[in-house]
Design a protein around this motif. Sequence first.
Motif, PDB file in Angstrom:
ATOM      1  N   LYS A 439       0.803  -1.214   0.000  1.00  0.00           N
ATOM      2  CA  LYS A 439       0.000   0.000   0.000  1.00  0.00           C
ATOM      3  C   LYS A 439       0.839   1.270   0.000  1.00  0.00           C
ATOM      4  O   LYS A 439       0.303   2.367   0.025  1.00  0.00           O
ATOM      5  N   GLY A 440       2.164   1.123   0.010  1.00  0.00           N
ATOM      6  CA  GLY A 440       3.045   2.277  -0.042  1.00  0.00           C
ATOM      7  C   GLY A 440       3.226   2.997   1.270  1.00  0.00           C
ATOM      8  O   GLY A 440       3.704   4.137   1.306  1.00  0.00           O
ATOM      9  N   LYS A 441       2.902   2.341   2.379  1.00  0.00           N
ATOM     10  CA  LYS A 441       3.038   2.993   3.676  1.00  0.00           C
ATOM     11  C   LYS A 441       4.457   2.938   4.226  1.00  0.00           C
ATOM     12  O   LYS A 441       4.801   3.711   5.117  1.00  0.00           O
ATOM     13  N   ILE A 442       5.265   2.039   3.732  1.00  0.00           N
ATOM     14  CA  ILE A 442       6.613   1.868   4.282  1.00  0.00           C
ATOM     15  C   ILE A 442       7.443   3.117   4.081  1.00  0.00           C
ATOM     16  O   ILE A 442       8.269   3.473   4.904  1.00  0.00           O
ATOM     17  N   ASP A 443       7.222   3.834   2.968  1.00  0.00           N
ATOM     18  CA  ASP A 443       7.986   5.044   2.697  1.00  0.00           C
ATOM     19  C   ASP A 443       7.342   6.286   3.294  1.00  0.00           C
ATOM     20  O   ASP A 443       7.759   7.398   3.023  1.00  0.00           O
ATOM     21  N   GLY A 444       6.300   6.113   4.099  1.00  0.00           N
ATOM     22  CA  GLY A 444       5.619   7.256   4.699  1.00  0.00           C
ATOM     23  C   GLY A 444       6.528   8.043   5.613  1.00  0.00           C
ATOM     24  O   GLY A 444       7.324   7.484   6.356  1.00  0.00           O
ATOM     25  N   GLU A 445       6.442   9.336   5.582  1.00  0.00           N
ATOM     26  CA  GLU A 445       7.269  10.199   6.431  1.00  0.00           C
ATOM     27  C   GLU A 445       6.374  11.159   7.192  1.00  0.00           C
ATOM     28  O   GLU A 445       5.245  11.449   6.790  1.00  0.00           O
ATOM     29  N   GLU A 446       6.883  11.681   8.266  1.00  0.00           N
ATOM     30  CA  GLU A 446       6.156  12.693   9.021  1.00  0.00           C
ATOM     31  C   GLU A 446       6.073  13.971   8.199  1.00  0.00           C
ATOM     32  O   GLU A 446       7.005  14.345   7.501  1.00  0.00           O
ATOM     33  N   LYS A 447       4.935  14.602   8.293  1.00  0.00           N
ATOM     34  CA  LYS A 447       4.756  15.848   7.562  1.00  0.00           C
ATOM     35  C   LYS A 447       5.285  17.000   8.402  1.00  0.00           C
ATOM     36  O   LYS A 447       5.129  17.036   9.612  1.00  0.00           O
ATOM     37  N   HIS A 448       5.890  17.972   7.694  1.00  0.00           N
ATOM     38  CA  HIS A 448       6.491  19.113   8.392  1.00  0.00           C
ATOM     39  C   HIS A 448       5.915  20.407   7.827  1.00  0.00           C
ATOM     40  O   HIS A 448       5.423  20.454   6.701  1.00  0.00           O
ATOM     41  N   SER A 449       5.976  21.462   8.597  1.00  0.00           N
ATOM     42  CA  SER A 449       5.506  22.766   8.141  1.00  0.00           C
ATOM     43  C   SER A 449       6.666  23.574   7.601  1.00  0.00           C
ATOM     44  O   SER A 449       7.818  23.294   7.890  1.00  0.00           O
ATOM     45  N   ASP A 450       6.335  24.592   6.835  1.00  0.00           N
ATOM     46  CA  ASP A 450       7.375  25.416   6.208  1.00  0.00           C
ATOM     47  C   ASP A 450       8.174  26.191   7.247  1.00  0.00           C
ATOM     48  O   ASP A 450       7.659  26.613   8.278  1.00  0.00           O
ATOM     49  N   GLY A 479       5.051  16.624   1.490  1.00  0.00           N
ATOM     50  CA  GLY A 479       4.655  17.614   2.484  1.00  0.00           C
ATOM     51  C   GLY A 479       5.742  18.643   2.674  1.00  0.00           C
ATOM     52  O   GLY A 479       6.913  18.389   2.390  1.00  0.00           O
ATOM     53  N   PRO A 480       5.392  19.824   3.123  1.00  0.00           N
ATOM     54  CA  PRO A 480       6.386  20.891   3.314  1.00  0.00           C
ATOM     55  C   PRO A 480       7.435  20.496   4.344  1.00  0.00           C
ATOM     56  O   PRO A 480       7.134  19.864   5.348  1.00  0.00           O
ATOM     57  N   LEU A 481       8.678  20.879   4.069  1.00  0.00           N
ATOM     58  CA  LEU A 481       9.791  20.560   4.958  1.00  0.00           C
ATOM     59  C   LEU A 481       9.944  21.584   6.068  1.00  0.00           C
ATOM     60  O   LEU A 481       9.573  22.750   5.919  1.00  0.00           O
ATOM     61  N   LYS A 482      10.513  21.129   7.161  1.00  0.00           N
ATOM     62  CA  LYS A 482      10.827  22.010   8.281  1.00  0.00           C
ATOM     63  C   LYS A 482      12.225  21.672   8.760  1.00  0.00           C
ATOM     64  O   LYS A 482      12.603  20.493   8.807  1.00  0.00           O
ATOM     65  N   GLY A 483      12.991  22.671   9.129  1.00  0.00           N
ATOM     66  CA  GLY A 483      14.336  22.450   9.614  1.00  0.00           C
ATOM     67  C   GLY A 483      15.297  23.470   9.061  1.00  0.00           C
ATOM     68  O   GLY A 483      14.894  24.484   8.479  1.00  0.00           O
ATOM     69  N   VAL A 484      16.586  23.226   9.263  1.00  0.00           N
ATOM     70  CA  VAL A 484      17.623  24.107   8.740  1.00  0.00           C
ATOM     71  C   VAL A 484      18.571  23.281   7.861  1.00  0.00           C
ATOM     72  O   VAL A 484      18.802  22.099   8.121  1.00  0.00           O
TER      73      VAL A 484
END
Length: 617
Positions: A439-450, A479-484
């Motif tokens: 179902k393609g869930k293995i590559d799922g990642e947490e979503k981040h805000s800009d 999803g939008p990335l967050k971080g530096v």
Amino acid sequence: MRREFFAKQNLNLVSLFMKTSCVLAAACLCSAAASAWASKPTAAVVKKQPEPAAKTAVEATKETKTEKESVPEASEKVPSELTSPSKKVIEDINKGFTAIAEAALPAVVNVATTQIIEMKDRGFDFPKGFPGIPEELFRDFFDFERSRRVQSLGSGFIIISYEGKAYIVTNYHVIADAKKISIFLNDKTELEATLHAYDERTDIAILEVKTDSLPIGKRKLPTLEWGDSRTVRVGEWVLAIGNPFGLGSTVTNGIISNISRDLMTPSRNSYVDSFLQHSAQINMGNSGGCLLDINGKVIGINSAIFSPSGGNVGIGFAIPSDIAQKTIEQLMQFGRTKRGWLGVKIQNLTENMAESLGLKSQGAIVGSVTPDGPAQKAGIQSGDVILEFDGKVINESNRLSRLVGETPIGKACSIKIWRKGKEIPLQVTVGEFEDALQKGKIDGEEKHSDGKSAPISEALGIKVSSIPQEIKQRYAQSGPLKGVFIVKVDSNSSAAEEGLMRGDIIVEANIETKRQELNEPKDFSDFVESAKRTKHKNILLLVMRNGEPKYFSLKIDEELENKSKENKKNEPKSFSSAPSDLKSGNSVPFSKDDAKPKRGMVPDHPANKDNASGPAA
């Protein structure tokens, strides 16, 4: 008068003593002479003994050998280890190896595969030839549309055999993408094989062959039995049988060097975390061959070697039989594997990481949680440390993958995590890995805000900036990335020693119970200064690399940081936005088509290889 009297008496005593001694000595000599004369044989007693009959050459040779074997020379010392009992042990070992090899060789096969490599058209016509030069010569060099056949060799062994067919175990990488598979028995008989089932996570494949073409009485092939790799100890003798370099069935021996070697393979779905390391010589072509114990039972499937030069250096690795046997049973029963799934990506918890989190025990730190997976439903978050699963203590991250994988699907399990300095008990219902993969869930990642745009900031030898818009667009679907964004790592810093590199994205920083998401470059330097004020020795960073989460523990070493600042004096001034080479795309470690790193732009280690990530559980 008295003196003269006593003097005369003393002289008489001495004289008497000397006379008595002479008489006794003479008597002893006479007695000895009489004894010698009495013991001398008379003429009647002394007879000439008959000469022994002449010995034959064979008897003389035997006697000579017997004397040499039984009476060693005076200068020789027979060592204790070469006494007859030790010789018998050596003979028994030799006979044992011979018996094992003779019994196992008929059940070991050579695997030959043929792959079709489609060649691409280069967009130009090949020359039509010149006078005196055949056109076929140019066609051979310039006809790029023609397909090529590539052959490869490996090994395998028979585990199940019936009257008309048999099943063979080998490595999946031996037959991957093969158009044709042939197996050769020990007597050189060739049979065509088909792929019955495979499991890429354990690198195991099962081949099926029809034996109807064989003579009656030979259609049921010999098989090998499974041994128990869990009872294997370091130092035990082992035999490896395979097809190195296509030479055919070859037997080598060695010992078990390690019973739980984690190779840290780059495969995303690597499931084997405890390879058997042994010294039996294996080379290219041995892949898929068997590793046997002294009872002739299979305790491993040879899969890899460690070699700086490409040749054997006595370090080989085999998949343990306890993992292989469970996998093969599922492949035979269902045609695929059915393993438990938690929905997290995990990483080993090092001592420095544990110190950063205020934790003394070991466990598996969660890098990311799959949306709508069992872990997220149970309340597990990124940054949590899993201490126990289903009542079992976690010692390393890969072990958690095994525990979850071997758990029945749908079982409700207790789980203990460490979060912000506290142990928290949770309940989780195990899902199915293969279903999630489909179902393609293995590559799922947490979503981040800009994150917001900000100038470059520096701490601990790391220069960070806001994430370039170019990178954000490439990850827009996730999803939008967050971080530096790391734009430079000083070579003298602890960050360089730990493996941080340009192009990594720092998502958050942790110290014991404090966890801070990084939205601006200044957030990173402020967090480091705060850690210094509280006298902490390490900080824990969550980093995204090529779309995969990874933790790094950095030492807060002011001396190294001062050296880093001194080196910075000779460098050009920093810039307030993404560097020019990032804008031009010359050195960005992401391709234009996807988020995979470009070869040559990043160091060659497992974390930078395609599809590399922490173990999935």
